[in-house]
Structures are given as structure tokens and as C-alpha cells.
Design a protein around this motif. Sequence first.
Motif, PDB file in Angstrom:
ATOM      1  N   PHE A 119     -92.511 -61.670  34.547  1.00  0.00           N
ATOM      2  CA  PHE A 119     -91.728 -62.521  35.178  1.00  0.00           C
ATOM      3  C   PHE A 119     -90.262 -62.479  35.253  1.00  0.00           C
ATOM      4  N   ARG A 133     -96.520 -67.109  45.787  1.00  0.00           N
ATOM      5  CA  ARG A 133     -97.647 -67.698  44.912  1.00  0.00           C
ATOM      6  C   ARG A 133     -98.253 -66.831  43.795  1.00  0.00           C
ATOM      7  N   VAL A 134     -98.699 -67.406  42.510  1.00  0.00           N
ATOM      8  CA  VAL A 134     -99.013 -66.480  41.503  1.00  0.00           C
ATOM      9  C   VAL A 134    -100.421 -66.774  41.201  1.00  0.00           C
ATOM     10  N   TYR A 135    -101.175 -65.765  40.881  1.00  0.00           N
ATOM     11  CA  TYR A 135    -102.667 -65.723  40.573  1.00  0.00           C
ATOM     12  C   TYR A 135    -103.045 -64.778  39.475  1.00  0.00           C
ATOM     13  N   VAL A 177     -99.303 -72.397  42.570  1.00  0.00           N
ATOM     14  CA  VAL A 177     -98.355 -72.401  41.506  1.00  0.00           C
ATOM     15  C   VAL A 177     -97.396 -71.271  42.096  1.00  0.00           C
ATOM     16  N   ASP A 181     -92.310 -72.149  39.529  1.00  0.00           N
ATOM     17  CA  ASP A 181     -93.039 -72.843  38.731  1.00  0.00           C
ATOM     18  C   ASP A 181     -93.499 -71.936  37.583  1.00  0.00           C
ATOM     19  N   ALA A 182     -93.993 -70.790  37.840  1.00  0.00           N
ATOM     20  CA  ALA A 182     -94.593 -70.262  36.670  1.00  0.00           C
ATOM     21  C   ALA A 182     -93.558 -69.853  35.894  1.00  0.00           C
ATOM     22  N   LEU A 186     -93.580 -70.677  31.797  1.00  0.00           N
ATOM     23  CA  LEU A 186     -93.670 -69.764  30.804  1.00  0.00           C
ATOM     24  C   LEU A 186     -92.424 -69.627  29.727  1.00  0.00           C
ATOM     25  N   LEU A 193     -98.842 -73.244  30.924  1.00  0.00           N
ATOM     26  CA  LEU A 193     -98.982 -72.702  32.350  1.00  0.00           C
ATOM     27  C   LEU A 193    -100.222 -72.823  32.668  1.00  0.00           C
ATOM     28  N   VAL A 195    -102.424 -71.337  35.973  1.00  0.00           N
ATOM     29  CA  VAL A 195    -102.439 -70.473  37.237  1.00  0.00           C
ATOM     30  C   VAL A 195    -104.264 -70.454  37.739  1.00  0.00           C
TER      31      VAL A 195
END
Length: 398
Positions: A119, A133-135, A177, A181-182, A186, A193, A195
Amino acid sequence: MSHRSGILCLLFLSLIFIEGCWDYRELNELSLAMAMGVDKDAKTGGFRVTFQIVNPKEIASRPGAGKSVPVVVYSDTGETLFRAVRKVALNGSRRINLQHLRIFIIGEKLAREGVKEVFDFMERDHESRLTTRVYIARGSDAKDVLKTLTLIDEIPANAILGKVKLSETTVGENYEVSLIDAVQGLFSKTAGLAVSGIKLIGNAEMGQKRSNMQYTEPQAQLDVSGMAVIKKGKLVGWLKGDNARGVTWINNKLKSTIVDLECKRKGKINVETYQSATKIKADIRGRRPIIHIMIRQTGKVGEAECPIDLTKASEIRKLEQQWEEETKLEVEAAVKAVQRMKTDILGFGKAVERDQPKAWKKMEDSWEDIFPKCKTEVTVETSILRTGMRTKSSMSSE
């Protein structure tokens, strides 16, 4: 010098400071990346970076389209993330552009080892979108997820976004997320967090072929699966089902869901939540934080498997009370599940810092030990505003 001449001179001088399109890039010189994935490279101990890139010839509506695949996947490795990204670019003939990046996926193995440096790179890169968007790829590598072709949405990145949004508005066990935001979660000293997870189901090898898009039931498909809990940059566990929905409730992310209520004799009554709002306040009792979780929600009766007369206000109120109790139990269970992970993904620390700043200064350094011991008080207010197209259950005549 006349007034007119002075204006012309100013206009000519201003041209010196106009840079124009000095750094423009033609669209036909770029490869547009819709999704990016990062995995741990087992051989080198470095990173494997994967890009899902739009195939313009296939997407364009013109003769000849439909013979190839809608996206191209490039992947390569490197000792550092930056070096891996540069090496991936050499797989194609065009420069990879990240300005249209929609999703960012991290493989589960890498997530368990740590993702802070990942990140750090994404936040530094000038082309990265903070709204991406994070996954987490649950039980697989991000590469395998990005190589899976989807049936209805030609571009798999769009299919993943659609699935998560659908889950968010129907089941309520996931929420989106963003990259920003991540990063905030973090790099927070006290928060964690959560996710959403993406799981590859079926034959991964078949999912990479165009024939996967020609089955009424695909040989491989991507499903939304639970919420990954990340603590200090590392994946420590998963929340699923009611626990995941409880977290969504507490974090004020719930948009819609269905709650099953038991009938007096047998069967169930389903209540659909279509509006929900949560507020969290913190209090201190004897040096111990007390977290007040207040939920207000409205909904409608979706199904009744037992005799009930919804024309009576007393019956409606009984259902509301039952709904309140069921929500409360689920939220309390979710709090306990998260506290066992010792990771504050619920914003309790932020509530204490906001409402009790003096006490927070004393607790901040030891919040990791205090959070699992926090006492919670949950209050729920519900309103059933609709009963559907009928007020009496079809079971009433039995």
C-alpha cells in the motif's frame, strides 16, 4: 502605447507560461489496466504483479469481435513491487496506464505475511486512484482470480465490483473499501481493517478459457466470500455470515439485508431491512470504556410462513421487538468475534478518542489490550413500515 496594444502584449507574454499538452499520450499508445493483483512469489521471495487489461479489439462493437477474449492478463515478478510493475510492462507493446484501475486484489498468502509495503507503493504512485476498491483473494492467488473470465460482464473487474455491490445491497455481509480507506486503516496505530474477500470457485484452469463464458453454469466463477480482518498490516482471520453482517451493522455500512424471525409454532417470518443507521458513543466507568452502539432501522415483511394478522398494530409491534432482539444478539456476537481477534475494526478507539479525549491519552498506548475487554451496550429501534401486497398470511386459513 495604446490600450489595445497593451492588451495584445500581455496576451503574447502569457503564451510563454502556457505549457500546453507537453505530456500528452495518445490512447492507442496505452494499455488500460482495469484490475491489478499482487501475490507473494514463492521462488524468489519477492512479488508477483498481475494486470488485467482491456482488449480494445474485442470490446469494440465491430466485425471480427467475439473471436478473442475481452481482457488480456500480464504477469511478472520482481524483488520489489516497483521493479515487478516495470517488468510486467515489457509483456506488451503499450505502456500500462493505471488511471482507470477499478480493483486491487491481494493474494491471501501475501496478506498473511504483510501488505504495508504494497500500500505504500500504491499510495505513492501518481497514477493510482485512491477510489480503487481493495479485495483479498480468499484461498487463492490474485493472479488466478484476475485470469478468470466471467459470463455476463465481459470485463471480470466489472463483474467483481458488481458482485460486491449486490452483496452489499441484498445480504449485507460485505461492503466496499477504497484504497484510501485501506491506507488509513493499515497505518493507524490503534485501528484495524476489514476487507471483502473474493473467492475462486470451480476449475481455475477452465476459468481462464473463453469456453468458460459459453456455459449456462460456468466451470469457474468468482464469489464474494467473507470479510478479511487485518491487524498491523497482516491478515489474522476471516469473518463470515452473521459475524460479517454484524460488523457491517456496527460500521454503519449496512444498506439492506434479510433477518429471519422465528414463528411461535413453526416456520419463519422474514423482515427486510432497507434503511439502517448506527451511531457509536463512548463512556468511561471506573477506568473501563463502555461503548454504546445505537442502531435505528426500518423495514418490511417479506415472507410469512406462519399464521399472522398484520392488520393488527399489536402483531406489528411484537415483530419489531423480535427484530430488535435478533439484531442485538447478532451485533453482540460480532463484537465478541472481533474482540477475540484483538483488532479494532469497529471504530471503538475512535469513539473513545472523540468522546473521552483525556481518558484516551492514557489508553492509547495500551489500546490493543484494552479493546478486547471493552464492554458494549447495544440498543436497537426498529420500525416495520410495509407488509407487502397482503396483510394476512396465506397460512391464516389453515
